[in-house]
Scaffold this active site. Structure first.
Site, short mmCIF file in Angstrom:
data_model
loop_
_atom_site.label_atom_id
_atom_site.label_comp_id
_atom_site.label_asym_id
_atom_site.label_seq_id
_atom_site.Cartn_x
_atom_site.Cartn_y
_atom_site.Cartn_z
N LEU A 33 0.81 -1.22 0.00
CA LEU A 33 0.00 0.00 0.00
C LEU A 33 0.84 1.26 0.00
O LEU A 33 1.91 1.32 0.60
CB LEU A 33 -0.92 0.00 1.23
CG LEU A 33 -1.90 -1.17 1.33
CD1 LEU A 33 -2.73 -1.03 2.61
CD2 LEU A 33 -2.79 -1.27 0.11
N HIS A 34 0.30 2.27 -0.68
CA HIS A 34 0.89 3.62 -0.68
C HIS A 34 -0.25 4.63 -0.53
O HIS A 34 -1.43 4.23 -0.41
CB HIS A 34 1.71 3.84 -1.94
CG HIS A 34 0.97 3.53 -3.22
ND1 HIS A 34 -0.17 4.21 -3.62
CD2 HIS A 34 1.20 2.60 -4.18
CE1 HIS A 34 -0.59 3.74 -4.76
NE2 HIS A 34 0.21 2.74 -5.13
N GLU A 35 0.08 5.91 -0.59
CA GLU A 35 -0.92 6.96 -0.36
C GLU A 35 -2.07 6.91 -1.37
O GLU A 35 -3.17 7.37 -1.06
CB GLU A 35 -0.26 8.34 -0.39
CG GLU A 35 0.29 8.80 0.95
CD GLU A 35 -0.78 8.88 2.05
OE1 GLU A 35 -1.87 9.42 1.79
OE2 GLU A 35 -0.53 8.39 3.17
N HIS A 37 -3.57 4.14 -2.57
CA HIS A 37 -4.52 3.19 -1.99
C HIS A 37 -5.21 3.81 -0.78
O HIS A 37 -6.41 3.62 -0.56
CB HIS A 37 -3.80 1.93 -1.52
CG HIS A 37 -3.06 1.18 -2.58
ND1 HIS A 37 -1.69 1.07 -2.60
CD2 HIS A 37 -3.51 0.49 -3.66
CE1 HIS A 37 -1.32 0.32 -3.64
NE2 HIS A 37 -2.39 -0.03 -4.31
N LYS A 149 -5.73 6.70 -11.67
CA LYS A 149 -4.42 6.30 -12.19
C LYS A 149 -4.57 5.16 -13.21
O LYS A 149 -3.86 5.12 -14.21
CB LYS A 149 -3.58 5.87 -10.99
CG LYS A 149 -2.09 5.97 -11.10
CD LYS A 149 -1.44 4.93 -11.87
CE LYS A 149 -0.15 4.41 -11.52
NZ LYS A 149 -0.22 2.97 -11.50
N SER A 185 2.85 4.27 -7.32
CA SER A 185 2.58 2.93 -7.81
C SER A 185 3.42 1.95 -7.00
O SER A 185 4.57 2.25 -6.66
CB SER A 185 2.96 2.82 -9.29
OG SER A 185 3.06 1.45 -9.68
N SER A 186 2.85 0.79 -6.72
CA SER A 186 3.63 -0.24 -6.01
C SER A 186 4.87 -0.60 -6.83
O SER A 186 5.90 -0.99 -6.29
CB SER A 186 2.78 -1.48 -5.77
OG SER A 186 1.59 -1.13 -5.09
P1 AMP Z 1 -3.33 -1.79 -7.34
O1 AMP Z 1 -2.97 -2.25 -5.97
O2 AMP Z 1 -2.18 -1.21 -8.10
O3 AMP Z 1 -4.13 -2.80 -8.11
O4 AMP Z 1 -4.30 -0.56 -7.14
C1 AMP Z 1 -5.47 -0.68 -6.37
C2 AMP Z 1 -6.32 0.53 -6.57
O5 AMP Z 1 -5.60 1.70 -6.17
C3 AMP Z 1 -6.72 0.74 -8.02
O6 AMP Z 1 -8.07 1.19 -8.08
C4 AMP Z 1 -5.78 1.81 -8.47
O7 AMP Z 1 -6.28 2.60 -9.53
C5 AMP Z 1 -5.62 2.64 -7.21
N1 AMP Z 1 -4.38 3.40 -7.27
C6 AMP Z 1 -3.13 2.93 -7.52
N2 AMP Z 1 -2.23 3.93 -7.54
C7 AMP Z 1 -2.93 5.06 -7.31
C8 AMP Z 1 -2.58 6.46 -7.22
N3 AMP Z 1 -1.32 6.88 -7.36
N4 AMP Z 1 -3.56 7.35 -6.96
C9 AMP Z 1 -4.85 6.94 -6.82
N5 AMP Z 1 -5.24 5.65 -6.88
C10 AMP Z 1 -4.30 4.74 -7.14
#
Ligand code: AMP
Length: 283
Positions: A33-35, A37, A149, A185-186
């Site tokens: 997780l990051h900001e 998420h 994103k 991004s992760s």
């Molecule tokens: P992921 O874990 O990469 O599959 O992302 C999970 C959710 O978090 C998805 O709906 C992504 O679009 C959202 N997300 C990922 N990075 C960002 C970001 N930098 N800003 C906003 N939402 C994000």
């Protein structure tokens, strides 16, 4: 905060909440997780009585030569961050819980999934819509939260929800960025310090494209070429695509008009990064 690892445990947890008349928000993620998420989680916290976050690195959305095995994972850290953002329960199933032996059913949205990321990642969106359908059926939330994103992903999920009549409101949340503009991004974890500098080319190219359009340029090819030049000026970059598309249909535009999506995917070393921006062009 609860840690739920089986579908049965989620169903019990949700049934208890429903008995008390509580609304439920779902935040699907692949963890690390990051900001970005956490901004989804905070929005869900404000709009629902109960917030459930799923953390699942979904194998069906990765291609055979993609980074499923090395995708970063840290459930302990994620649990702390999720709790801090107001998540009530994390659903972190094993792969076999979601895809038991003999698994054979997939959900596919046509058309919208064949362009942009779908063109370079065949089967990716089929994996996404399949796992999100499963999560929707398991949790049965009132609302689900997705990031801008992944613009195409959010659009595909909205279409799936409409077409398959899921009684779920889809909410998209603006992209969270580092101070210099890099979208969180992760996968940023994969970047060396030099690649981290080159990763800024995505945001730079989007800004350049937006500025050209705001200054009156209406030829998509001209804007696209300028964006491509910006990206390739940086070390270790390789363009997957730079697209200027209708933001609702994802069809490529020749003349820039209406709701316009500037979207790109760029390899920086061995890491594929994406970013986008949406502009309103009314003239
Ligand atoms: P992921 O874990 O990469 O599959 O992302 C999970 C959710 O978090 C998805 O709906 C992504 O679009 C959202 N997300 C990922 N990075 C960002 C970001 N930098 N800003 C906003 N939402 C994000």
């Amino acid at each position: 905060m609860e840690l739920l690892q089986t579908i049965a445990a989620v169903r019990n947890y949700v049934a208890a909440a429903r008995q008390r008349g509580l609304s439920i928000g779902l935040v699907p993620t692949m963890g690390y997780l990051h900001e970005g998420h956490l901004s989804l989680a905070r929005a869900a916290r404000q709009q629902n009585d109960v917030v459930i976050m799923s953390i699942f690195v979904n194998p069906t959305q990765f291609g055979p030569n993609e980074d499923f095995a090395r995708y970063p994972r840290d459930l302990e850290r994620d649990r702390e961050l999720a709790a801090g953002a107001g998540v009530d329960a994390v659903f972190a199933p094993a792969v076999e819980e979601m895809y038991p032996a003999g698994y054979a059913t997939y959900v596919q949205v046509e058309g919208l999934t064949e362009v942009l990321c779908g063109a370079s990642r065949p089967g990716h969106f089929r994996g996404v819509t399949t796992v999100v359908s499963k999560l929707f059926n398991i949790v049965q939330p009132d609302r689900a939260y997705f990031g801008q994103k992944d613009y195409q992903q959010a659009l595909v999920i909205k279409r799936m929800v409409r077409d398959l009549n899921f009684p779920i409101e889809i909410i998209t949340i603006p992209t969270v960025r580092e101070a210099d503009g890099l979208a969180l991004s992760s996968r940023n974890k994969y970047l060396t310090p030099e690649q981290r500098r080159s990763a800024l080319s995505l945001h730079r190219a989007l800004n350049l494209g937006s500025d050209l359009i705001k200054a009156g340029e209406r030829e998509a090819a001209v804007v696209r070429r300028a964006m491509e030049k910006e990206i390739t000026a940086w070390p270790e970059t390789r363009i997957d695509y730079v697209a200027i598309s209708d933001a609702d249909t994802l069809k490529p535009l020749e003349k820039i008009a209406g709701r316009v999506l500037l979207a790109l995917a760029v390899w920086v070393g061995n890491t594929r990064l994406i970013d986008n921006v949406v502009l309103e062009v009314n003239d």
